[in-house]
Design a protein around this motif. Structure first.
Motif, PDB file in Angstrom:
ATOM      1  N   ASP A  61     -12.274   8.473  -2.059  1.00 20.76           N
ATOM      2  CA  ASP A  61     -12.997   9.132  -3.143  1.00 20.76           C
ATOM      3  C   ASP A  61     -12.426   8.789  -4.515  1.00 20.76           C
ATOM      4  O   ASP A  61     -13.172   8.660  -5.481  1.00 20.76           O
ATOM      5  N   GLN A  95     -19.657   3.109   0.879  1.00 19.59           N
ATOM      6  CA  GLN A  95     -19.232   4.474   0.567  1.00 19.59           C
ATOM      7  C   GLN A  95     -18.180   4.981   1.548  1.00 19.59           C
ATOM      8  O   GLN A  95     -17.186   5.602   1.162  1.00 19.59           O
ATOM      9  N   ALA A 108     -21.606   8.287  -7.114  1.00 19.24           N
ATOM     10  CA  ALA A 108     -20.360   8.980  -6.778  1.00 19.24           C
ATOM     11  C   ALA A 108     -20.547  10.486  -6.610  1.00 19.24           C
ATOM     12  O   ALA A 108     -19.651  11.164  -6.102  1.00 19.24           O
ATOM     13  N   ARG A 119     -18.797  13.893 -13.349  1.00 21.25           N
ATOM     14  CA  ARG A 119     -19.804  12.871 -13.062  1.00 21.25           C
ATOM     15  C   ARG A 119     -21.217  13.279 -13.459  1.00 21.25           C
ATOM     16  O   ARG A 119     -22.029  12.443 -13.843  1.00 21.25           O
ATOM     17  N   ARG A 178     -14.224   5.724  -5.665  1.00 23.58           N
ATOM     18  CA  ARG A 178     -15.658   5.567  -5.438  1.00 23.58           C
ATOM     19  C   ARG A 178     -16.422   5.192  -6.702  1.00 23.58           C
ATOM     20  O   ARG A 178     -17.362   4.400  -6.658  1.00 23.58           O
ATOM     21  N   GLY A 179     -16.076   5.795  -7.831  1.00 22.15           N
ATOM     22  CA  GLY A 179     -16.792   5.471  -9.057  1.00 22.15           C
ATOM     23  C   GLY A 179     -16.632   4.019  -9.430  1.00 22.15           C
ATOM     24  O   GLY A 179     -17.593   3.328  -9.760  1.00 22.15           O
ATOM     25  N   PRO A 222     -13.796  14.097 -10.488  1.00 17.19           N
ATOM     26  CA  PRO A 222     -13.069  13.164  -9.617  1.00 17.19           C
ATOM     27  C   PRO A 222     -11.590  13.515  -9.562  1.00 17.19           C
ATOM     28  O   PRO A 222     -11.069  14.233 -10.426  1.00 17.19           O
ATOM     29  N   ASP A 252     -14.985   7.814 -12.645  1.00 11.30           N
ATOM     30  CA  ASP A 252     -13.771   8.260 -11.967  1.00 11.30           C
ATOM     31  C   ASP A 252     -12.843   9.046 -12.890  1.00 11.30           C
ATOM     32  O   ASP A 252     -11.820   9.570 -12.438  1.00 11.30           O
ATOM     33  N   SER A 258     -18.251   1.786  -6.792  1.00 17.55           N
ATOM     34  CA  SER A 258     -19.700   1.870  -6.981  1.00 17.55           C
ATOM     35  C   SER A 258     -20.134   1.060  -8.200  1.00 17.55           C
ATOM     36  O   SER A 258     -21.216   0.463  -8.208  1.00 17.55           O
TER      37      SER A 258
END
Length: 426
Positions: A344, A339, A134, A82, A347-348, A201, A78, A351
């Motif tokens: 967003d 997800q 991600a 990525r 998300r990292g 991100p 994040d 996840s």
């Protein structure tokens, strides 16, 4: 009009990179496990139960770095671009493959050496997971994300089918060959990720300390019961019900099928999973997704019991294939829900939490299986674990009614509001 993620060039490259990386990883994992078990039996003179416990400890050796570094990996996914995080992590895994190839070729293998490489492999995996997961939501439209997850699962499951089988046959030809092949595949994965457009991100607040930003992923999941229930369902079901750790034992000393048979046993669940993923890529689920996820977990447990009791290779392969199909249904629903129910900017880290749960269920599941096998024998351990998975499915449907009530993949209004707030100019 774009109707499939495969019409998007970046997703095509992402799919190839994921396939190659998983193919390499699965080929390595099956051989590391077999070498640990065989080394414990042949070189250290251990009994079946003692060597089974060593297999369990191998899972713990991989989990410890995962547990420590998961918050860091999620924060990195994040915080930084990525693709770069994923490429660097795959490069570390490539170095593990080369090290194991040299050690195997020169007969340097020992339990401490194998455990050390397994731990380094775990470190690489913890950074690959959240960064790769991600990327996908950023290179396909939200409406195509369930199809993208299914197609990504095909890459993962297809590689999981081929990886163990290829690894077993390559090992029979030359024990070092699976590792040389894995190194080449990881190199392809790194090169294939490079042309994908940059996936940066959303900027993090500079007012928060990085450690606080890392912890935010855990806090977010804990504060959203739906995410907490979905992630922990997989954690406890596979932690207690997984039979994968015992496959070297079944291959060598119960079914007597050797490394080639071990490759087939490892590949069988992925065959069923790949078929289900292919179906979902064409005809995605739309209704009653929560109930279907819970039912799939219960079926996973029942089929684990069938495998544990089987003394026939064909029946064992059939049970494992159906087990993999049930697991794929659960994974498909859970991955889509996690997800789509996560903004967003998180998300990292979310996840990473999900990846930690998966790793805990796999690696700690191996430790649990090893300890249970030392106490109950490998068959008793697998059967008891399958029964526990069935119980978990029933208990979670009661503890987290949000899962049972999930009808579709549509994200709730709160997630949409967070996404809109994220897009506002500062």
């Amino acid at each position: 009009m774009t109707t499939s993620p495969l019409q998007i060039r970046d997703f095509q490259l992402y799919w190839v990179a994921r396939f190659c990386a998983v193919l390499a990883t699965m080929g390595m994992v099956v051989i590391i496990g077999y070498q640990v078990y065989d080394t414990a039996r042949a070189d250290y003179g251990m009994s079946i139960r003692e060597a089974s416990l060593i297999l369990g400890l191998l899972g713990a050796a991989q989990f410890v770095p995962l547990a420590i570094l998961t918050p860091v990996a999620g924060w990195a996914a994040d915080r930084w671009e990525r693709r770069t995080v994923a490429r660097l992590a795959n490069a570390v895994d490539l170095s593990v493959a080369l090290g194991l190839a040299l050690a195997t070729s020169n007969d340097w293998l020992s339990l401490p050496l194998l455990f050390g490489f397994a731990a380094l492999h775990g470190i690489a995996r913890v950074f690959v997971g959240p960064s790769m997961s991600a990327i996908a939501p950023n290179i396909v439209p939200p409406a195509l994300l369930p199809k993208a997850i299914a197609l990504s699962s095909i890459a993962w499951q297809g590689a999981t089918v081929l990886g163990p089988a290829i690894g077993g046959f390559l090992y029979a030809a030359d024990p070092a060959l699976p590792y040389w092949t894995a190194a080449a595949l990881l190199g392809v994965a790194i090169l294939t990720l490079s042309p994908i457009r940059r996936v940066v991100p959303p900027p993090m607040s500079r007012e928060l300390h990085p450690i606080r930003q890392m912890v935010d992923g855990l806090t977010y999941v804990r504060g959203h019961r739906f995410l907490l229930g979905a992630i922990t369902l997989d954690l406890f079901a596979v932690l207690l019900g997984g039979a994968t750790a015992m496959l070297p034992v079944f291959a060598r000393d119960i079914l007597h099928v050797g490394t080639e048979g071990l490759g087939l046993l490892r590949a069988a669940p992925a065959v069923g999973a790949a078929l289900v993923a292919a179906i979902f890529a064409i005809r995605p689920l739309h209704h009653n997704v929560g109930v279907k996820m819970l039912a799939a977990v219960a079926a996973f447990g029942l089929l684990t019991i069938v495998f544990g009791l089987s003394k026939s290779m064909p029946l064992s392969l059939f049970a494992l294939a159906l087990l993999g199909a049930a697991d794929m249904l659960s994974v498909y629903v859970r991955s889509s829900l996690v997800q789509l129910h996560t903004p967003d900017m998180m998300r990292g880290r979310v996840s990473a939490v999900s990846g930690l749960a998966i790793s805990a269920s796999n690696e700690l599941g191996e430790l649990q299986s090893g300890i249970a096998a030392a106490l109950l024998g490998p068959v008793g351990a697998v059967v008891a674990g399958g029964g526990a998975a069935v119980a978990i499915a029933g208990l979670w449907s009661y503890l987290f009614p949000e899962l049972r009530r999930a009808r579709t993949f549509d994200p709730p209004p709160t997630v949409l509001a967070e996404a809109l707030e994220e897009e506002k100019p500062a």
